[in-house]
Design a protein around this motif. Structure first.
Motif, PDB file in Angstrom:
ATOM      1  N   TYR A  18       0.911  -1.142  -0.026  1.00  0.00           N
ATOM      2  CA  TYR A  18      -0.042   0.105   0.199  1.00  0.00           C
ATOM      3  C   TYR A  18       0.829   1.256   0.006  1.00  0.00           C
ATOM      4  O   TYR A  18       1.750   1.527   0.850  1.00  0.00           O
ATOM      5  N   GLY A  19       0.669   2.357  -0.834  1.00  0.00           N
ATOM      6  CA  GLY A  19       1.320   3.513  -1.043  1.00  0.00           C
ATOM      7  C   GLY A  19       1.268   3.936  -2.433  1.00  0.00           C
ATOM      8  O   GLY A  19       0.891   2.983  -3.201  1.00  0.00           O
ATOM      9  N   PRO A  20       1.823   4.848  -2.540  1.00  0.00           N
ATOM     10  CA  PRO A  20       1.853   5.572  -3.954  1.00  0.00           C
ATOM     11  C   PRO A  20       2.797   4.965  -4.949  1.00  0.00           C
ATOM     12  O   PRO A  20       2.596   5.131  -5.985  1.00  0.00           O
ATOM     13  N   LEU A  53     -10.237  -5.051   5.399  1.00  0.00           N
ATOM     14  CA  LEU A  53      -9.211  -3.975   5.127  1.00  0.00           C
ATOM     15  C   LEU A  53     -10.136  -2.767   5.273  1.00  0.00           C
ATOM     16  O   LEU A  53     -11.272  -2.695   4.893  1.00  0.00           O
ATOM     17  N   ASP A  54      -9.525  -1.851   5.546  1.00  0.00           N
ATOM     18  CA  ASP A  54      -9.902  -0.357   5.771  1.00  0.00           C
ATOM     19  C   ASP A  54     -10.039   0.027   4.399  1.00  0.00           C
ATOM     20  O   ASP A  54      -9.680  -0.360   3.240  1.00  0.00           O
ATOM     21  N   ALA A  55     -10.843   1.243   4.132  1.00  0.00           N
ATOM     22  CA  ALA A  55     -11.375   1.838   3.013  1.00  0.00           C
ATOM     23  C   ALA A  55      -9.940   2.308   2.121  1.00  0.00           C
ATOM     24  O   ALA A  55      -9.949   2.237   0.863  1.00  0.00           O
ATOM     25  N   ASP A  56      -9.032   2.722   2.615  1.00  0.00           N
ATOM     26  CA  ASP A  56      -7.788   3.211   2.040  1.00  0.00           C
ATOM     27  C   ASP A  56      -7.078   1.888   1.328  1.00  0.00           C
ATOM     28  O   ASP A  56      -6.763   1.957   0.267  1.00  0.00           O
ATOM     29  N   TYR A  60      -6.756   1.093  -2.887  1.00  0.00           N
ATOM     30  CA  TYR A  60      -5.502   0.726  -3.494  1.00  0.00           C
ATOM     31  C   TYR A  60      -5.917  -0.476  -4.384  1.00  0.00           C
ATOM     32  O   TYR A  60      -5.532  -0.554  -5.447  1.00  0.00           O
ATOM     33  N   ILE A  61      -6.480  -1.566  -3.669  1.00  0.00           N
ATOM     34  CA  ILE A  61      -6.560  -2.735  -4.490  1.00  0.00           C
ATOM     35  C   ILE A  61      -7.322  -2.554  -5.514  1.00  0.00           C
ATOM     36  O   ILE A  61      -7.198  -3.164  -6.748  1.00  0.00           O
ATOM     37  N   THR A  62      -8.570  -1.844  -5.785  1.00  0.00           N
ATOM     38  CA  THR A  62      -9.308  -1.375  -6.589  1.00  0.00           C
ATOM     39  C   THR A  62      -8.654  -0.764  -7.583  1.00  0.00           C
ATOM     40  O   THR A  62      -8.833  -0.991  -8.904  1.00  0.00           O
TER      41      THR A  62
END
Length: 227
Positions: A18-20, A53-56, A60-62
């Motif tokens: 997760y991350g940019p 999993l949380d919204a963030d 990311y996965i989507t």
């Protein structure tokens, strides 16, 4: 229907967290896979079940799944509710997909090494010694539409009281290593310092050599306005 790959003796596995940097790694992997004309797989691992999993993280996965289709990846693999060490999951997936090359970002490596307490590269080389590993470092650029910064140079932050001082020589007192982007048209060291903290990439403000807080400064254009 994906285009049939010619070189099935090669395979590329991109490991993202997760991350940019996830999007950058996928695009980098896509370019390399096209050069080799080989299958491309994208893998992310999480200890929690997907529905917890949380919204963030879900966002990311989507986004990654959509990008995987865009670059014509041969598979997006989410290993959720995974209790095994991450390097074991990567090695198993590499064997299943017959990957000959693995790509992961510097932040991914750092984040997972916090969990394993050992170099994930060394652990992977023990598990799958005949696979090439590529660690992609923090880029020496900032996605700034106004191009207000010079090319990044290696620099360091040294603790000074409650603040941090920007220096360009490595010493044992160094707190963080990263890339400094100086603003154009200034005689002082004003700009942005890009570093890795707790496995995440941060871009912090530098004013006359001083960083007062390690708070992320959003320098990237709003993706919703790119279309």
């Amino acid at each position: 229907m994906f285009k049939k790959k010619k070189h099935m003796d090669e395979g590329l596995l991109v490991c993202i967290y997760y991350g940019p940097n996830g999007e950058r790694l996928i695009r980098r992997g896509s370019k390399i896979a096209k050069m080799f004309d080989c299958p491309l797989y994208i893998l992310t691992v999480d200890a929690k079940p997907f529905d917890e999993l949380d919204a963030d993280k879900s966002m990311y996965i989507t986004k990654w799944k959509k990008l995987a289709k865009e670059v014509e990846a041969d598979g997006f693999i989410l290993k959720d509710n995974e209790q095994r060490p991450v390097y074991k999951v990567i090695a198993e997936t590499a064997r299943e997909k017959r990957a000959t090359q693995i790509i992961m970002g510097q932040t991914v490596q750092s984040r997972w090494e916090q969990i394993t307490k050992e170099s994930i590269v060394n652990l992977l080389l023990k598990e799958i010694p005949f696979v090439d590993l590529h660690i992609i470092s923090v880029g020496r650029y900032i996605k700034d539409p106004d191009c207000n910064y010079e090319k990044g140079i290696r620099a360091y932050l040294m603790k000074e009281g409650e603040n941090f001082r920007l220096v360009f020589k490595h010493t044992k007192e160094i707190a963080y290593e990263g890339i400094f982007f100086k603003e154009f048209g200034t005689d002082f060291n004003n700009g942005i310092f890009k570093l890795i903290k707790d496995g995440e990439t941060l871009q912090v403000q530098v004013i006359e050599d001083i960083v007062t807080e390690l708070t992320d400064v959003d320098m990237e254009p709003n993706e919703n306005n790119e279309d």
